[in-house]
Scaffold this active site. Structure first.
Site, PDB file in Angstrom:
ATOM      1  N   ASP A   1      48.343  41.565  33.879  1.00 59.98           N
ATOM      2  CA  ASP A   1      47.995  41.799  35.278  1.00 59.98           C
ATOM      3  C   ASP A   1      48.582  40.652  36.095  1.00 59.98           C
ATOM      4  O   ASP A   1      48.959  39.611  35.544  1.00 59.98           O
ATOM      5  CB  ASP A   1      46.470  41.848  35.414  1.00 59.98           C
ATOM      6  CG  ASP A   1      46.020  42.023  36.852  1.00 59.98           C
ATOM      7  OD1 ASP A   1      46.655  42.801  37.582  1.00 59.98           O
ATOM      8  OD2 ASP A   1      45.041  41.381  37.248  1.00 59.98           O
TER       9      ASP A   1
ATOM     10  N   ASP B   1      42.025  40.073  34.210  1.00 54.53           N
ATOM     11  CA  ASP B   1      40.784  39.409  34.613  1.00 54.53           C
ATOM     12  C   ASP B   1      39.802  40.322  35.337  1.00 54.53           C
ATOM     13  O   ASP B   1      38.699  39.898  35.652  1.00 54.53           O
ATOM     14  CB  ASP B   1      41.095  38.215  35.516  1.00 54.53           C
ATOM     15  CG  ASP B   1      41.521  38.657  36.912  1.00 54.53           C
ATOM     16  OD1 ASP B   1      42.294  39.637  37.014  1.00 54.53           O
ATOM     17  OD2 ASP B   1      41.088  38.030  37.894  1.00 54.53           O
TER      18      ASP B   1
ATOM     19  N   ASP C   1      41.375  46.159  34.509  1.00 54.29           N
ATOM     20  CA  ASP C   1      42.219  45.812  33.359  1.00 54.29           C
ATOM     21  C   ASP C   1      41.555  46.168  32.022  1.00 54.29           C
ATOM     22  O   ASP C   1      42.166  45.986  30.972  1.00 54.29           O
ATOM     23  CB  ASP C   1      42.538  44.310  33.361  1.00 54.29           C
ATOM     24  CG  ASP C   1      43.264  43.876  34.625  1.00 54.29           C
ATOM     25  OD1 ASP C   1      44.182  44.600  35.043  1.00 54.29           O
ATOM     26  OD2 ASP C   1      42.913  42.825  35.188  1.00 54.29           O
TER      27      ASP C   1
END
Length: 1001
Positions: free
Chosen positions: A423, A856, A860
């Site tokens: 990410d 995080d 995700d």
């Protein structure tokens, strides 16, 4: 701290509509909507008769009753353990070549050790359950008295009082709160990972129940849906005083959410224990096994085959030798007394003797299968996890976060990672927004320098001026969220600018158009803000620093401390807050309607450029061209931009809008949100452009260096982000993912051809045509990749979300993957959470290589669970990613040490240990096999000499030689520390081989 706010008018403030015929609420009482809750003990003990479950929650794998059978079943599912169990049973029969004790004891030790580990882990889960179930909450016990009770003792229908910063003990229906209009703020970080606060509001009919004594005679009945896992929907009705009122998710408070910025709430329990939505959503994480374990299983199966063949061959030779022991009355091996023996050695029943010998051999050659391998590996992995957890080089002091290996099963996988899928926001960047630049009335303000601009300067061989660096560092060190430096509008100088009135409106809009909550420190008088997102907090802080301080929120107004451009003094201005048109991912904008002190009705709006420019009035486009130029420059600098605009409303227009808006808010139907959106569109038009904001999501420390090291190690990095392409590309340059001279293959649906196709009425035909465009771009990229491979040029692939949708189709994914694998870097822009998981699955399944996902946020989680290894960043987007991960770290840069140090050593040491285990057991088994063959035909009882000679060859000489060849460091240390052992090993091997060859008497 005290909070200056009461209500944000994002929801209806009118009376809740009485239920009439509608599609959803007509289902109540039918299948799936059969739950009846008698509130506060109404209808006697009706809830007990309905036999709803209690509020006890257990997350353990075992209970006292099930631990022994379930754990034994888990142990003997392993084929090696089952084999040794069979051997242990056979050892009690005469076919056993050794005593039962020598077989049973090792098996008991190994199985007990593994079961002990399971018991310890489950005991920890049990203690967490006990701690949660024994939390206390105030419960109504009659006569208007609320006393503390344990969570586990709650029952459906109980009235509870939850106070500020406490968790909700079960799923509740909100009845009232400490605010007059029965609103409360809820943090759902434990559910969806989001740290922004959600606003909830009770029905007006129950909003007056603000005292404990009000519940003395309170009685109501709730009919609602049955327990289910959907966090974002709820259908029910409240029957009060013979009237029924609709219940929606707006009144639902979920277990494990936290009450924030509200002194207390009253609620009624509707779902308890495992019926709560959070428990309905709790699923066991996917079972992940390392490649080493899977390969080890294949080796064990192969060894079983070898074991069977050896036993079979040995029993054949044994049967032949036994049959020949007694021929024509002559005894060949007279010392075995074949004329007077048992069935095990009877020459007349050689086939039966061979069969029994086969069973004996299966037990005798059990040394081929390493009984202690599994437990030894688990012990080693646990110790390796401790090394990871206690590594000070992966400890982040700022947040007091060490690395945490949440599972020890995948340690060695860290040393085999081929592709990292990451990410961007909060993982590569800090997710801590800083207001750094803005464009007002076509003039660019802000002299700060971004990380992307620094990277661009380095690529061009330029150096930033010292002034820029100094300004940047000074601003950064002063105020969190504010990294803006420009004397033209700071310190009250904005009123000297040519378009001072536009600057005033711009800053006022920043201070008013939001849903933030101010907190004033009573000792220092400083104001801090609780905002729904880091962007919004940065805007409010910027407005404060530039002279427009958002200070207080009352029931129906927002109060600012503004800088008076004439007197130069701070004055207080009150804005009556009438409506908030909420931000959603579909709307991409947010608006508020306020009335200022002069009585003017103002619509203040901020949003993405893609939706704001099209809503500008003809006379509101004065600064459009300059603003577009500036936001393109900001995007090139890696900044996130928003457009700010406003309009004045007349009374008739607003009254008509407000009537329709409130009616839509009171609707209880499936298309409620769509109706609200259509009504909002009618008023969010003919806007006048003020300018644009630019905030920076700064890179985490050490990210470029970490990515560079991982690239040198041959590890590929894919970035999957929701940002637009320009921002993602520039962040790619800043973090060294993209480098100077690297060619780029861009697959985008944002082309004139694709836009033209999107306007077609036949959507299916348009999708097919866009898919052909994507296919053509992929083929062109493949041709460029082929030519670049001949010239050894690095290529980067950048693809947007719409194109990715088509690239993941079954007939296109192979072409897309082939192109992506050939590129040095891959960036997927505008990716949805589902697309992130699908891309991860594609890379994992099609390439067969080890994938690692790192993120995080709650968006995700799918990616982390789909990858071979999931790494969670304990950042500011909540703990959902960490809770779904295999290993948690605090900063992306720690990934370098985790993979290149811990991963390397874990993989090397586990592999070496497994190889030695197999070598040791195979060597011992082969020794026994050759000895038996020799003894069967030689007729000599040469067990000691031959056995010891072969043992010395396999166990003393070869390990020393292997150490010298395969691990010179270990060999050198061994020779230095144990020279006598090394010398003895060499002497033993010479003696042994001489004896085998017959050259030694």
């Amino acid at each position: 701290m005290r909070h200056h706010f009461s209500r944000i008018h994002a929801f209806s403030c009118g009376k809740a509509s009485i239920i009439r015929d509608n599609e959803e609420h007509s289902l109540i009482g039918g299948p799936g909507f059969s739950r009846i809750v008698y509130c506060n003990g109404a209808e006697g003990s009706g809830n007990l008769e309905l036999n709803y479950g209690d509020n006890y929650v257990s997350t353990t794998k075992y209970t006292l009753a099930t631990f022994l059978p379930k754990s034994l079943f888990e142990q003997f599912r392993r084929v090696a353990n089952f084999y040794f169990l069979v051997c242990a049973i056979l050892s009690f029969f005469p076919v056993s070549p050794y005593s039962a004790v020598s077989n049973v004891v090792p098996l008991v030790v190994v199985v007990s050790a593994t079961m002990g580990k399971e018991a310890v882990e489950d005991w920890r889960r049990f203690k967490q359950d006990v701690e949660m179930n024994n939390r206390r909450v105030k419960v109504h016990h009659g006569e208007g008295d609320f006393d503390h009770s344990k969570w586990r003792d709650l029952r459906v229908g109980d009235i509870v009082k939850v106070e500020k910063d406490e968790f909700f003990p079960a799923d509740l229906i909100l009845l009232s709160s400490s605010y007059d209009e029965a609103i409360c703020y809820v943090e759902t970080m434990n559910l969806d990972g989001e740290t922004n606060l959600k606003l909830k509001q009770a029905l007006e009919e129950t909003s007056k129940l603000q005292e404990d004594s009000n519940f003395q005679n309170f009685s109501a009945t709730i009919k609602c849906e049955d327990p289910n896992a959907n966090l974002y929907s709820f259908v029910g009705s409240l029957e009060l005083d013979d009237q029924q009122y609709p219940l929606s998710p707006q009144q639902l408070l979920l277990r494990d959410s936290k009450l924030r910025n509200t002194d207390f709430i009253y609620g009624v329990v509707i779902f308890t224990g495992h019926d709560t939505k959070v428990m309905q959503n709790s699923t066991d994480p996917p079972s992940k096994r390392s490649n080493v374990e899977r390969r080890m299983d294949k080796i064990i199966y192969f060894l079983f085959l070898i074991l069977f063949l050896i036993s079979f061959i040995g029993s054949i030779f044994f049967g032949i030798a036994t049959r020949e022991d007694l021929e024509n009355g002559r005894m060949k091996r007279w010392y075995l007394r074949p004329d007077d023996t048992t069935i095990y050695y009877d020459p007349k029943k050689a086939p039966i003797a061979a069969t029994l010998h086969f069973l004996t051999a299966l037990m005798l050659y059990s040394y081929l299968i390493p009984i202690s391998l599994y437990v030894s590996i688990e012990i080693v992995k646990v110790l390796q996890s401790i090394f990871i957890n206690q590594d000070l080089n992966m400890y982040y002091e700022e947040t007091d976060q060490p690395a945490h290996a949440r599972t020890s099963n995948l340690n060695e996988e860290l040393g085999q990672v081929d592709t990292i899928l990451s990410d961007k926001t909060g993982t590569l960047t800090c997710n801590s927004m800083e207001f750094i630049k803005c464009s007002i009335a076509g003039v660019a303000y802000g002299q700060g320098v971004t990380e992307v601009e620094r990277a661009m300067a380095r690529r061009k061989g330029l150096e930033l001026t010292e002034d820029d660096n100094v300004a940047n560092s000074e601003a950064k060190s002063s105020i969190k969220g504010f990294n803006f430096m420009d004397e033209r509008i700071m310190n009250g100088n904005w009123y000297k600018e040519p378009h001072a009135y536009v600057i005033q409106k711009f800053l006022r809009l920043l201070a008013v158009c939001h849903t933030a909550i101010p907190e004033v420190d009573e000792e220092t008088g400083k104001v801090s803000y609780e905002a729904e997102s880091p962007d919004e907090a940065a805007f409010v802080i910027a407005a404060r620093e530039l002279g427009f301080e958002f200070y207080e929120r009352t029931q129906s107004s927002i109060i600012l401390h503004e800088l008076n451009s004439v007197s130069g003094k701070i004055t207080e201005r009150n804005y009556q807050l009438l409506n908030i048109l909420e931000f959603t991912s579909a709307r991409k904008r947010m608006s508020v309607i306020v009335r200022d002190e002069e009585g003017k009705l103002l619509l203040l709006s901020k949003g993405a450029d893609s939706v704001m420019f099209e809503r500008l009035a003809k006379n509101g486009r004065e600064f459009e061209e300059k603003t577009k130029q500036h936001i393109n420059e900001y995007a090139d600098a890696g900044l996130r931009t928003l457009i700010l605009a406003y309009r004045e409303l007349d009374e008739d227009e607003y009254n008509q809008f407000n009537k329709e808006f409130m009616e839509a808010k009171n609707l209880v139907s499936a298309d409620r949100e769509q109706i609200i959106e259509e009504i909002s569109k009618k008023i969010e038009k003919d806007l006048i452009l003020l300018g644009a904001t630019a905030v920076e999501d700064k890179l985490q420390n050490g990210v470029p260096e970490c990515i560079d090291k991982l690239a040198q190690a041959g590890i590929k990095l894919w970035v999957l982000t929701g940002d637009k392409m320009e921002t993602a590309i520039n962040i790619g340059y800043a973090c060294s993912l993209l480098r100077q001279g690297m060619k780029q293959i861009i697959i985008s649906s944002d082309t004139p051809e694709a836009k033209l196709l999107e306007k077609a009425e036949d959507k299916s035909a348009a999708d097919a045509a866009i898919k052909e465009v994507v296919l053509r771009q992929l083929r062109e990229g493949e041709a460029l990749l082929s030519s670049s491979n001949e010239n050894s040029e690095a290529i980067a692939l950048i693809i947007d979300g719409k194109s990715l949708t088509h690239a993941l189709d079954d007939d296109v994914m192979d072409l897309f993957l082939e192109l992506a694998i050939g590129c040095a870097s891959v960036i997927c822009c505008r990716s949805s959470p589902k697309q992130k998981a699908l891309v991860t699955r594609l890379v994992k399944t099609k390439t067969g290589s080890t994938t690692l996902a790192i993120g995080d946020g709650a968006n995700d989680v799918g990616m982390l669970q789909e990858a071979d290894i999931g790494i969670g960043i304990s950042g500011v987007e909540g703990m959902q990613a960490v809770m779904s991960s295999d290993i948690a770290i605090a900063q992306f840069r720690f990934l370098e040490r985790l993979l290149l140090v811990h991963g390397h050593w874990c993989y090397r040491r586990i592999s070496s240990m497994i190889c030695y285990f197999f070598y040791k057991n195979i060597a011992f088994g082969l020794t026994l096999f050759f000895y038996e063959i020799y003894a069967s035909f030689s007729g000599e009882a040469a067990y000691n000499d031959w056995f010891l000679s072969l043992y010395n060859v396999f166990f003393t000489s070869l390990p020393v030689i292997a150490l010298g060849v395969f691990d010179q460091d270990v060999s050198a240390k061994l020779c230095l520390k144990f020279p006598l052992l090394y010398q003895e090993g060499v002497q033993n091997v010479l003696f042994s081989w001489k004896r085998i060859l017959g050259t030694e008497s």
